[in-house]
Write a protein that holds these residues in place. Structure first.
Motif, PDB file in Angstrom:
ATOM      1  N   VAL A   1       0.934  -1.212   0.075  1.00  0.00           N
ATOM      2  CA  VAL A   1       0.063  -0.093  -0.032  1.00  0.00           C
ATOM      3  C   VAL A   1       0.722   1.181   0.052  1.00  0.00           C
ATOM      4  O   VAL A   1       1.690   1.312   0.803  1.00  0.00           O
ATOM      5  N   ARG A   2       0.540   2.163  -0.911  1.00  0.00           N
ATOM      6  CA  ARG A   2       1.430   3.479  -0.860  1.00  0.00           C
ATOM      7  C   ARG A   2       0.468   4.447  -0.090  1.00  0.00           C
ATOM      8  O   ARG A   2      -0.406   4.888  -0.553  1.00  0.00           O
TER       9      ARG A   2
ATOM     10  N   ARG B   1      -2.768  12.370  -4.773  1.00  0.00           N
ATOM     11  CA  ARG B   1      -3.778  11.219  -4.504  1.00  0.00           C
ATOM     12  C   ARG B   1      -3.560  10.260  -5.784  1.00  0.00           C
ATOM     13  O   ARG B   1      -3.763   9.408  -5.693  1.00  0.00           O
TER      14      ARG B   1
ATOM     15  N   CYS C   1      -0.943   7.626  -4.924  1.00  0.00           N
ATOM     16  CA  CYS C   1      -0.768   6.862  -3.913  1.00  0.00           C
ATOM     17  C   CYS C   1      -2.279   6.171  -3.467  1.00  0.00           C
ATOM     18  O   CYS C   1      -3.076   6.531  -4.301  1.00  0.00           O
ATOM     19  N   ASP C   2      -2.304   4.961  -2.576  1.00  0.00           N
ATOM     20  CA  ASP C   2      -3.537   4.465  -2.241  1.00  0.00           C
ATOM     21  C   ASP C   2      -4.095   5.128  -1.311  1.00  0.00           C
ATOM     22  O   ASP C   2      -5.512   5.208  -1.125  1.00  0.00           O
TER      23      ASP C   2
END
Length: 149
Positions: free
Chosen positions: A3-4, A27, A30-31
């Motif tokens: 997960v980023r 946004r 990334c997650d």
């Protein structure tokens, strides 16, 4: 799958399109996006600036943006300490920091803990500093006009 977790920090005082652009770009990269809102005290301590909008209101504004998953109020000046509190994997910044002493130091410090620094285009035509100066000029002009009336 990793997960980023992204982190985009700023004063977000006098919120403008440059702030929105950074959060939108962050946004997209990334997650989960955490926006760091620098507290009034930290702004004064680090930049010698007092914000027009208090911390809690700036946090409410940023919290209301659909790109932002969480808001973190920054109360310490060191970004590594913020990383310890938040635990992000990617740190987002405007590209006006790229190649600067501060930006290079940030990259070195974050590389040691596995955080990638990602730069986005800085919105040149709009900045908080420009807005702050314009408000100061307008305030002085208004004061002079009221004194001469």
């Amino acid at each position: 799958m990793t997960v980023r977790i992204g982190y985009a920090a700023g004063a977000f005082d006098l919120f403008h399109v440059g702030h929105l652009n950074i959060l939108r770009h962050a946004r997209d990269n990334c997650d989960l996006l955490i926006a760091g809102v620098v507290s009034d005290e930290m702004l004064h301590q680090v930049k010698g600036v007092d914000p027009f909008i208090p911390t809690s209101e700036r946090a409410d504004i940023v919290r209301g943006i659909r790109f932002v998953d969480h808001v973190h109020i920054e109360t310490v000046p060191d970004k590594i300490d913020v990383w310890r509190e938040v635990g992000f994997t990617h740190f987002f910044k405007g590209d006006d920091w790229r190649g600067t002493e501060k930006g290079d130091r940030l990259e070195r410090e974050f590389a040691k803990v596995g955080v990638e620094v990602v730069y986005f285009p800085y919105t040149v035509h709009t900045s908080s500093s420009q807005l702050r100066r314009a408000l100061e000029v307008a305030s002085v002009d208004r004061e002079l006009r009221s004194e001469s009336a």
